[in-house]
Design a protein around this motif. Structure first.
Motif, mmCIF file in Angstrom:
data_model
loop_
_atom_site.group_PDB
_atom_site.id
_atom_site.type_symbol
_atom_site.label_atom_id
_atom_site.label_comp_id
_atom_site.label_asym_id
_atom_site.label_seq_id
_atom_site.Cartn_x
_atom_site.Cartn_y
_atom_site.Cartn_z
ATOM 1 N N SER A 366 0.835 -1.197 0.000
ATOM 2 C CA SER A 366 0.000 0.000 0.000
ATOM 3 C C SER A 366 0.870 1.247 0.000
ATOM 4 N N GLU A 367 2.035 1.172 0.680
ATOM 5 C CA GLU A 367 2.940 2.319 0.657
ATOM 6 C C GLU A 367 3.480 2.541 -0.742
ATOM 7 N N ASP A 368 3.764 1.437 -1.447
ATOM 8 C CA ASP A 368 4.243 1.564 -2.825
ATOM 9 C C ASP A 368 3.205 2.251 -3.681
ATOM 10 N N ARG A 369 1.916 1.887 -3.467
ATOM 11 C CA ARG A 369 0.864 2.488 -4.289
ATOM 12 C C ARG A 369 0.683 3.958 -3.947
ATOM 13 N N GLU A 370 0.996 4.323 -2.665
ATOM 14 C CA GLU A 370 0.751 5.686 -2.242
ATOM 15 C C GLU A 370 2.029 6.519 -2.238
ATOM 16 N N GLN A 371 2.996 6.154 -3.090
ATOM 17 C CA GLN A 371 4.210 6.935 -3.192
ATOM 18 C C GLN A 371 3.888 8.347 -3.658
ATOM 19 N N VAL A 372 4.761 9.277 -3.294
ATOM 20 C CA VAL A 372 4.559 10.666 -3.689
ATOM 21 C C VAL A 372 4.574 10.762 -5.211
ATOM 22 N N TYR A 373 3.578 11.478 -5.731
ATOM 23 C CA TYR A 373 3.481 11.639 -7.184
ATOM 24 C C TYR A 373 4.587 12.557 -7.678
ATOM 25 N N HIS A 374 5.258 12.136 -8.741
ATOM 26 C CA HIS A 374 6.276 12.955 -9.391
ATOM 27 C C HIS A 374 5.760 13.357 -10.758
ATOM 28 N N ALA A 375 5.716 14.664 -11.022
ATOM 29 C CA ALA A 375 5.253 15.133 -12.333
ATOM 30 C C ALA A 375 6.202 14.625 -13.416
ATOM 31 N N PRO A 376 5.665 14.158 -14.548
ATOM 32 C CA PRO A 376 6.539 13.645 -15.608
ATOM 33 C C PRO A 376 7.336 14.769 -16.261
ATOM 34 N N GLU A 377 8.487 14.400 -16.791
ATOM 35 C CA GLU A 377 9.294 15.355 -17.553
ATOM 36 C C GLU A 377 8.850 15.287 -19.012
ATOM 37 N N ILE A 378 8.400 16.413 -19.552
ATOM 38 C CA ILE A 378 7.846 16.448 -20.911
ATOM 39 C C ILE A 378 8.763 17.296 -21.788
ATOM 40 N N VAL A 379 9.268 16.686 -22.876
ATOM 41 C CA VAL A 379 10.184 17.374 -23.783
ATOM 42 C C VAL A 379 9.581 17.357 -25.182
ATOM 43 N N PRO A 380 9.389 18.533 -25.817
ATOM 44 C CA PRO A 380 8.905 18.542 -27.201
ATOM 45 C C PRO A 380 9.992 18.049 -28.158
ATOM 46 N N LEU A 381 9.610 17.201 -29.100
ATOM 47 C CA LEU A 381 10.536 16.663 -30.101
ATOM 48 C C LEU A 381 9.963 16.914 -31.488
ATOM 49 N N TYR A 382 10.793 16.681 -32.492
ATOM 50 C CA TYR A 382 10.389 16.951 -33.875
ATOM 51 C C TYR A 382 10.873 15.814 -34.763
ATOM 52 N N GLY A 383 9.997 15.376 -35.677
ATOM 53 C CA GLY A 383 10.357 14.334 -36.637
ATOM 54 C C GLY A 383 10.539 14.936 -38.024
ATOM 55 N N VAL A 384 11.522 14.439 -38.741
ATOM 56 C CA VAL A 384 11.796 14.946 -40.094
ATOM 57 C C VAL A 384 10.698 14.454 -41.032
ATOM 58 N N SER A 385 9.972 15.409 -41.648
ATOM 59 C CA SER A 385 8.896 15.058 -42.580
ATOM 60 C C SER A 385 9.445 14.931 -44.002
ATOM 61 N N THR A 386 8.621 14.413 -44.903
ATOM 62 C CA THR A 386 9.060 14.195 -46.292
ATOM 63 C C THR A 386 9.517 15.503 -46.930
ATOM 64 N N LYS A 387 8.787 16.570 -46.702
ATOM 65 C CA LYS A 387 9.110 17.853 -47.337
ATOM 66 C C LYS A 387 10.426 18.419 -46.827
ATOM 67 N N MET A 388 10.825 18.084 -45.612
ATOM 68 C CA MET A 388 12.029 18.657 -45.002
ATOM 69 C C MET A 388 13.273 17.793 -45.197
ATOM 70 N N ILE A 389 13.152 16.664 -45.904
ATOM 71 C CA ILE A 389 14.308 15.775 -46.097
ATOM 72 C C ILE A 389 15.481 16.498 -46.761
ATOM 73 N N PRO A 390 15.279 17.279 -47.843
ATOM 74 C CA PRO A 390 16.434 17.944 -48.485
ATOM 75 C C PRO A 390 17.236 18.825 -47.533
ATOM 76 N N LEU A 391 16.584 19.448 -46.550
ATOM 77 C CA LEU A 391 17.270 20.339 -45.624
ATOM 78 C C LEU A 391 18.085 19.579 -44.579
ATOM 79 N N PHE A 392 17.657 18.356 -44.251
ATOM 80 C CA PHE A 392 18.314 17.610 -43.170
ATOM 81 C C PHE A 392 19.200 16.460 -43.645
ATOM 82 N N GLN A 393 19.149 16.135 -44.928
ATOM 83 C CA GLN A 393 19.922 14.966 -45.377
ATOM 84 C C GLN A 393 21.429 15.225 -45.354
ATOM 85 N N GLU A 394 21.828 16.492 -45.479
ATOM 86 C CA GLU A 394 23.266 16.807 -45.421
ATOM 87 C C GLU A 394 23.852 16.458 -44.065
#
Length: 581
Positions: A366-394
């Motif tokens: 029960s103590e394990d279930r009632e552990q103090v809540y820790h807010a998650p770490e959220i990091v924005p990321l970006y994926g290379v799209s088809t249109k942006m391939i020429p800019l990132f392929q180098e």
């Protein structure tokens, strides 16, 4: 409620009128929740005292394990080995080779009969299942094939909707005479027969105690006759002491024994189960979820067999002794609002030996279930799209490559410098070449724009990449999801009679259990809170609580859970009246 009681009486004729009234009470709050199974089936769940007591699929009612722990003889029961429970909880059906055949025989069932599944040595059910064949067909098939289709188990999602309590320890009602005789025969043959004379067929092993007994016998034979005689003498002395204690206990009337049992379970529950954060606690929840689990094996609490006759009178007696305080917070519903854990009777109570290890394990869980809540770490990321391939392929990246904002920035800066695109007259600007033109400019802009500011260049680049986000929960591996994370959405809806309700969505995305949040809010604001499916979504739920509770929500999410304000939407809808200056 009256129709539900009628349906329950028809579905479970074994329930007496008194048990039926206790099961579906007239005054206590009864909530109805609709959820969806993994197959997409709509399931109606009936909640009483924060625990699911029934669930309905296609107009058929089924009890939950919480109900079966209170009424263990409600359904015909079949036993299996403890390791099988993990398979059942994982979604497997119960196969006949995993069913233990008792010497007294199986209960008589037909295909489609609703049954309970128990573990060997404990009468408390851990699963609800439907028989796929009759008892005669099971035996005729040589105990092979699928015997039961499992609907619900201890530790599954339906169980998690409740208080997540553990199965009580309930000993078998009657020990079969044949089992007694076989046990006596084994004792007579002790030390005379070689170890290999014992049967190796697991279906003939009535309990786990048989296995440990055989191991002890084997050890005793190797230890020699003198050591064996010493052990027998010690066991005889222990048996004599036990008999003396039992005789002393049996001298009390059954009513006195039940009073003593209620006192023992009451103090045990206060000392080991109930915490200050649980208050106020419904008296019915205290009895079913806390006191019942403290009942020793082979015994059962029954207030009608005690001198109190009603649980409210028992609590009144404890209140006169100033151990606790009971109040009627809602009309007809009593709750424990205060407990004096420093009371001499509570401090002097010693937990029975049989419960020491189990209670410690349960407390640690029960103590394990009632552990103090820790807010998650959220990091924005970006994926290379088809249109942006020429800019990132180098830089060696291809479609689908995942980058952080700083990595995107460095790649763009290196690209501009490598291709000498910095404006010589004004270094705040970047010259737009053919690749930048195709990737970052709209068709109408391509003939008009020849230079871009550094900030404009970077923001355009980020806007045209595929949005992703990485969530890292405390102590877990990072999870990458598509799109931007949805904020916790708080809205105010108006119901009939101009009543307002607060609706909270997307708690799961931040590692918050909606049921847990609902329970905490319900205790804090003393208002009804329920869990309902999010409209248009099969696997998402929302919390709905009566009244405009945004002030309490804001304090809990921002101060207690330390979630950034940018991830919470709707805090501005808090009521203006009564705001503290």
């Amino acid at each position: 409620r009256r129709k539900l009681r009628t349906d329950v009486a028809a579905a479970f004729p074994n329930l007496s009128a008194e048990q039926l009234t206790e099961f579906i009470p007239n005054k206590e709050e009864l909530n109805v929740i609709k959820i969806y199974s993994h197959k997409g089936e709509a399931v109606t769940v009936y909640m009483n005292n924060r625990n699911p007591i029934l669930f309905e699929i296609e107009k058929a009612l089924y009890p939950t394990v919480y109900t079966l722990w209170v009424y263990p003889d409600l359904l015909p029961a079949f036993s299996t080995w403890p390791p099988v429970l993990q398979k059942l909880a994982g979604g497997a059906d119960l196969m006949l080779p995993g069913v233990v055949v008792p010497s007294s025989g199986f209960p008589q069932v037909e295909p489609g009969t609703l049954c309970a599944v128990t573990l060997l040595g404990n009468r408390a059910p851990v699963a609800v299942a439907v028989a796929t064949m009759s008892t005669a067909e099971m035996l005729a098939a040589g105990m092979k094939g699928k015997g039961f289709a499992v609907l619900h188990t201890y530790t599954d999602h339906l169980w998690e909707y409740g208080d997540k309590s553990y199965p009580p320890t309930l000993a078998p009602l009657v020990t079969d005479s044949a089992e007694k005789e076989s046990a006596e025969d084994e004792e007579e043959m002790e030390g005379k027969e070689p170890l290999i004379s014992f049967s190796t067929d697991p279906l003939q092993h009535v309990g786990m105690s048989d296995l440990s007994l055989k191991e002890r016998d084997g050890c005793a034979i190797l230890m020699g006759k003198e050591k064996l005689d010493e052990n027998r003498a010690a066991e005889t002395a222990e048996d004599a002491n036990t008999e003396v204690q039992q005789e002393a206990e049996d001298s009390r009337t059954p009513q006195e024994q039940m009073d003593a049992l209620f006192n023992q379970c009451f103090f045990h529950a206060l000392k080991c189960k109930v915490k200050k954060s649980d208050l106020p606690l419904l008296t019915s929840t205290f009895l079913r979820s806390h006191m019942f689990s403290c009942c020793p094996a082979g015994q059962q609490l029954d207030i009608k067999k005690s001198s109190y006759k009603k649980f409210s009178k028992f609590l009144q007696c404890m209140q006169h002794q100033k151990i606790l305080q009971v109040k009627e917070l809602n009309k007809g519903v009593e709750s424990i609002v205060e407990v004096d854990w420093k009371h001499p009777d509570v401090k002097a109570f010693a937990v029975p030996e049989g419960f020491s290890s189990a209670s410690a394990a349960q407390d640690s869980k029960s103590e394990d279930r009632e552990q103090v809540y820790h807010a998650p770490e959220i990091v924005p990321l970006y994926g290379v799209s088809t249109k942006m391939i020429p800019l990132f392929q180098e830089s060696g990246h291809r479609k689908g490559s995942i980058l952080s904002s700083s990595e995107v920035r460095n790649i763009i800066i290196n690209y501009v410098k490598t291709n000498e695109l910095v404006d010589e007259t004004n270094k705040n600007f970047v010259k737009v070449n053919a690749i930048l033109c195709d990737c970052l400019l709209d068709k109408l802009e391509q003939d008009e724009i020849s230079n871009l500011k550094w900030d404009d260049l970077l923001s355009r680049c980020l806007d045209r990449l595929q949005p992703l986000h990485q969530v890292t929960f405390f102590g877990q591996e990072p999870i990458v999801r598509k799109g931007n994370i949805e904020p916790i959405d708080i809205t105010i809806a108006q119901r009939s009679s101009n009543k307002k309700v607060t609706i909270i969505k997307n708690l799961e995305l931040y590692g918050l259990d909606p049921q847990c949040v609902a329970n905490i809010l319900q205790q804090k604001v003393q208002a009804s809170a329920t869990i309902t499916p999010v409209p248009g979504s099969k696997d998402r739920v929302q919390v709905q609580i009566q009244g405009n509770q945004i002030h309490h929500l804001a304090k809990m999410l921002l101060e207690e859970y330390q979630l950034p304000r940018k991830y919470i939407q709707g805090l501005e809808k808090a009521p203006k009246l009564g705001r503290k200056k």
